[in-house]
Design an enzyme around this catalytic site. Structure first.
Site, PDB file in Angstrom:
ATOM      1  N   ASP A  84      49.636  52.527  51.266  1.00 49.61           N
ATOM      2  CA  ASP A  84      48.943  51.329  50.692  1.00 49.61           C
ATOM      3  C   ASP A  84      48.565  50.390  51.834  1.00 49.61           C
ATOM      4  O   ASP A  84      49.789  49.832  52.483  1.00 49.61           O
ATOM      5  CB  ASP A  84      49.883  50.533  49.815  1.00 49.61           C
ATOM      6  CG  ASP A  84      49.535  51.431  48.391  1.00 49.61           C
ATOM      7  OD1 ASP A  84      48.600  51.894  47.989  1.00 49.61           O
ATOM      8  OD2 ASP A  84      50.923  52.014  47.958  1.00 49.61           O
ATOM      9  N   GLY A  97      53.890  47.164  44.303  1.00 46.93           N
ATOM     10  CA  GLY A  97      54.468  48.310  43.613  1.00 46.93           C
ATOM     11  C   GLY A  97      55.328  47.586  42.307  1.00 46.93           C
ATOM     12  O   GLY A  97      55.521  46.580  42.273  1.00 46.93           O
ATOM     13  N   GLY A  98      55.786  48.669  41.319  1.00 48.74           N
ATOM     14  CA  GLY A  98      56.742  47.996  40.411  1.00 48.74           C
ATOM     15  C   GLY A  98      56.179  47.418  39.173  1.00 48.74           C
ATOM     16  O   GLY A  98      56.943  46.974  38.211  1.00 48.74           O
ATOM     17  N   MET A 150      47.405  46.849  52.992  1.00 44.95           N
ATOM     18  CA  MET A 150      47.095  45.591  52.441  1.00 44.95           C
ATOM     19  C   MET A 150      47.053  44.530  53.323  1.00 44.95           C
ATOM     20  O   MET A 150      47.867  44.505  54.415  1.00 44.95           O
ATOM     21  CB  MET A 150      48.321  45.025  51.613  1.00 44.95           C
ATOM     22  CG  MET A 150      48.516  46.042  50.240  1.00 44.95           C
ATOM     23  SD  MET A 150      49.681  45.474  49.213  1.00 44.95           S
ATOM     24  CE  MET A 150      50.092  46.909  48.082  1.00 44.95           C
ATOM     25  N   ASP A 193      46.382  54.955  39.871  1.00 47.59           N
ATOM     26  CA  ASP A 193      47.609  54.376  40.735  1.00 47.59           C
ATOM     27  C   ASP A 193      48.073  52.913  40.160  1.00 47.59           C
ATOM     28  O   ASP A 193      47.189  52.123  40.006  1.00 47.59           O
ATOM     29  CB  ASP A 193      46.919  53.790  42.169  1.00 47.59           C
ATOM     30  CG  ASP A 193      47.728  53.400  43.161  1.00 47.59           C
ATOM     31  OD1 ASP A 193      48.923  53.299  42.870  1.00 47.59           O
ATOM     32  OD2 ASP A 193      47.207  52.703  44.094  1.00 47.59           O
ATOM     33  N   GLY A 194      49.289  53.057  39.833  1.00 49.23           N
ATOM     34  CA  GLY A 194      49.917  51.838  39.400  1.00 49.23           C
ATOM     35  C   GLY A 194      50.686  51.937  37.988  1.00 49.23           C
ATOM     36  O   GLY A 194      50.124  52.388  36.935  1.00 49.23           O
ATOM     37  N   SER A 225      57.217  53.363  42.639  1.00 51.31           N
ATOM     38  CA  SER A 225      58.636  52.933  42.313  1.00 51.31           C
ATOM     39  C   SER A 225      59.313  54.273  41.516  1.00 51.31           C
ATOM     40  O   SER A 225      60.466  54.530  41.948  1.00 51.31           O
ATOM     41  CB  SER A 225      58.645  51.873  41.717  1.00 51.31           C
ATOM     42  OG  SER A 225      57.709  51.892  40.925  1.00 51.31           O
ATOM     43  N   MET A 285      43.750  48.140  50.701  1.00 54.26           N
ATOM     44  CA  MET A 285      43.186  47.085  49.942  1.00 54.26           C
ATOM     45  C   MET A 285      43.066  45.944  50.954  1.00 54.26           C
ATOM     46  O   MET A 285      43.784  45.245  51.041  1.00 54.26           O
ATOM     47  CB  MET A 285      44.587  46.887  49.147  1.00 54.26           C
ATOM     48  CG  MET A 285      44.448  47.875  48.006  1.00 54.26           C
ATOM     49  SD  MET A 285      46.267  47.965  47.290  1.00 54.26           S
ATOM     50  CE  MET A 285      46.994  49.149  48.227  1.00 54.26           C
ATOM     51  N   HIS A 329      45.305  54.267  50.970  1.00 54.90           N
ATOM     52  CA  HIS A 329      44.335  53.383  50.222  1.00 54.90           C
ATOM     53  C   HIS A 329      44.303  51.923  50.802  1.00 54.90           C
ATOM     54  O   HIS A 329      45.225  51.214  50.979  1.00 54.90           O
ATOM     55  CB  HIS A 329      45.452  53.243  49.019  1.00 54.90           C
ATOM     56  CG  HIS A 329      45.057  52.339  47.835  1.00 54.90           C
ATOM     57  ND1 HIS A 329      45.501  51.971  46.848  1.00 54.90           N
ATOM     58  CD2 HIS A 329      43.713  51.575  47.627  1.00 54.90           C
ATOM     59  CE1 HIS A 329      45.115  51.054  46.008  1.00 54.90           C
ATOM     60  NE2 HIS A 329      43.897  51.001  46.426  1.00 54.90           N
ATOM     61  N   SER A 372      53.404  57.135  46.691  1.00 58.16           N
ATOM     62  CA  SER A 372      53.227  55.982  47.451  1.00 58.16           C
ATOM     63  C   SER A 372      54.461  55.585  48.028  1.00 58.16           C
ATOM     64  O   SER A 372      55.709  55.414  47.575  1.00 58.16           O
ATOM     65  CB  SER A 372      52.789  54.730  46.717  1.00 58.16           C
ATOM     66  OG  SER A 372      52.861  53.610  47.294  1.00 58.16           O
ATOM     67  N   MET A 429      42.543  51.842  39.496  1.00 59.32           N
ATOM     68  CA  MET A 429      43.663  51.130  39.496  1.00 59.32           C
ATOM     69  C   MET A 429      44.247  50.961  37.983  1.00 59.32           C
ATOM     70  O   MET A 429      43.601  50.478  37.249  1.00 59.32           O
ATOM     71  CB  MET A 429      43.482  49.809  40.117  1.00 59.32           C
ATOM     72  CG  MET A 429      43.328  49.737  41.527  1.00 59.32           C
ATOM     73  SD  MET A 429      44.682  50.489  42.642  1.00 59.32           S
ATOM     74  CE  MET A 429      46.190  49.983  42.124  1.00 59.32           C
ATOM     75  N   HIS A 470      50.839  58.694  49.904  1.00 59.88           N
ATOM     76  CA  HIS A 470      49.750  57.793  49.520  1.00 59.88           C
ATOM     77  C   HIS A 470      50.026  56.369  50.268  1.00 59.88           C
ATOM     78  O   HIS A 470      51.570  55.909  50.243  1.00 59.88           O
ATOM     79  CB  HIS A 470      49.818  57.311  48.074  1.00 59.88           C
ATOM     80  CG  HIS A 470      48.584  56.302  47.713  1.00 59.88           C
ATOM     81  ND1 HIS A 470      47.517  56.403  47.378  1.00 59.88           N
ATOM     82  CD2 HIS A 470      49.106  55.038  47.335  1.00 59.88           C
ATOM     83  CE1 HIS A 470      46.918  55.463  46.882  1.00 59.88           C
ATOM     84  NE2 HIS A 470      47.903  54.551  46.952  1.00 59.88           N
TER      85      HIS A 470
HETATM   86  C1  DX5 Z   1      49.793  48.859  44.415  1.00 57.35           C
HETATM   87  C2  DX5 Z   1      49.492  49.982  45.149  1.00 57.35           C
HETATM   88  C3  DX5 Z   1      50.276  51.240  44.348  1.00 57.35           C
HETATM   89  C4  DX5 Z   1      51.855  51.008  44.439  1.00 57.35           C
HETATM   90  C5  DX5 Z   1      52.063  51.966  43.297  1.00 57.35           C
HETATM   91  O1  DX5 Z   1      48.749  47.909  44.592  1.00 57.35           O
HETATM   92  O2  DX5 Z   1      48.220  50.606  45.321  1.00 57.35           O
HETATM   93  O3  DX5 Z   1      50.075  52.461  45.429  1.00 57.35           O
HETATM   94  O4  DX5 Z   1      52.300  51.366  45.472  1.00 57.35           O
HETATM   95  O5  DX5 Z   1      53.378  51.786  42.884  1.00 57.35           O
HETATM   96  P1  DX5 Z   1      54.160  51.988  41.449  1.00 57.35           P
HETATM   97  O6  DX5 Z   1      54.101  53.345  41.085  1.00 57.35           O
HETATM   98  O7  DX5 Z   1      55.347  51.439  41.663  1.00 57.35           O
HETATM   99  O8  DX5 Z   1      53.143  50.990  40.594  1.00 57.35           O
HETATM  100 ZN    ZN Z   2      47.899  52.586  46.425  1.00 56.70          ZN
END
Ligand code: DX5
Ligand code: ZN
Length: 220
Positions: free
Chosen positions: A33, A142-143, A35, A173-174, A196, A66, A64, A8, A135, A31
Site C-alpha cells: 500500500d 488497515g484494521g 499512500m 481490499d479492506g 491485519s 493511493m 496499490h 497486505s 475497496m 500487496h
Molecule cells: C487500506 C489498504 C489495505 C489495508 C487492508 O487503505 O488499502 O490494503 O492494508 O488492511 P485490513 O485487511 O486490515 O483492512
Molecule cells: Zn490496499
C-alpha cells in the site's frame, strides 16, 4: 486463475519487511500500500522500498497506489518490477492512457474504486485493465471494519466483467478476514487482500491457507 490471496504488509513490522514477506509463503502476491498523505490521510512507503523488496525476490508485488497524480507516478512502479500496478480512478486524469502505459511496461494494470464510486461509470474501461480493486473500507488505514454496503457492487462488477469477456480479476481490499471473505467470494470476488487478519496472527501463513480454503468453498 481462481482464488488468490494477497496479504497486505501495511500492518506488518515495517522495520523487518523482508522477513515479514517470508512469513507468507502460501500467498500468491504481496500487496504493498503506497499512500502519499494527499489522496489519503496517511503516509507509508514508495518506490525505494519496493525496489528493495524486488531485489530480494520472493512473491510478486501487487502495488496499490493511493496517491494523487498516478498518471505521473504509476508507470515507475511497473518499471520497478511490480507484477501488478493499481491506480485509483478518482485520482487518474487519463485512466485509459495510464492503463496502457502500465501494460506496455510489462505489468498488469488495475483500477481501484473507493466504496462510494460506482462501477457502472467505469464499465467501458474493463477491456483496458487486468483487475478491478473494490475497496471494502475507506482507503487509508488497515484494521478497519468491512463495509457490507459494498457487496451489491461486487456482484454488479462480476456481472459486468463476465459481459466484457471475463478476463479481468476482481479484488477486494479492506476488512477481509475469515469472518468476511466468504460473502465476498460468493458475491464474485476472486482476489483477496488481507492485512491485519494475516499479520495480527501468530502464524500468518496459516491464516492465508484458511482464507483460501474459505473463499474456494464459498465460490463453488
Ligand atoms: C487500506 C489498504 C489495505 C489495508 C487492508 O487503505 O488499502 O490494503 O492494508 O488492511 P485490513 O485487511 O486490515 O483492512
Ligand atoms: Zn490496499
Amino acid at each position: 486463475m481462481g482464488i488468490q490471496i494477497t496479504p497486505s504488509i501495511l500492518n506488518a513490522d515495517l522495520a523487518a519487511l523482508g522477513a515479514e514477506v517470508a512469513r507468507i509463503p502460501s500467498a500468491d502476491w504481496v500487496h504493498v500500500d503506497v499512500m502519499d498523505n494527499h489522496f489519503v490521510p496517511n503516509l507509508t512507503l514508495g518506490l525505494p522500498v519496493i525496489e528493495s523488496l524486488r531485489r530480494r525476490g520472493g512473491l510478486p508485488i501487487d502495488a496499490h497506489l493511493m496517491i494523487e497524480d498516478p498518471d505521473r507516478w504509476a508507470p515507475a512502479y511497473a518499471e520497478a518490477g511490480c507484477g501488478s500496478v493499481t491506480f485509483h480512478v478518482e485520482a487518474a486524469r487519463a485512466p485509459i492512457r495510464l492503463a496502457r502505459s502500465i501494460r506496455a511496461l510489462g505489468a498488469r494494470a488495475s483500477m481501484a474504486l473507493k466504496p462510494a464510486t460506482p462501477i457502472e461509470s467505469y464499465a467501458d474501461l474493463l477491456p483496458e485493465v487486468d483487475m478491478v480493486l473494490l475497496m471494502t473500507v475507506e482507503p487509508g488505514f488497515g484494521g478497519q471494519k468491512f463495509l457490507d454496503v459494498v457487496l451489491p457492487k461486487i456482484r454488479r462488477a462480476r456481472l459486468l466483467i463476465e459481459k466484457s469477456g471475463g478476463e479481468c480479476w476482481l479484488q477486494v481490499d479492506g476488512g477481509i478476514s475469515p469472518e468476511t471473505i466468504e460473502r465476498c467470494a460468493a458475491a464474485g470476488a476472486d482476489v483477496f487482500v488481507a492485512g491485519s487478519a494475516v499479520y495480527s496472527a501468530a502464524d500468518p501463513d496459516a491464516v492465508v491457507r484458511t482464507l483460501r480454503a474459505l473463499a474456494k468453498a464459498a465460490a463453488d
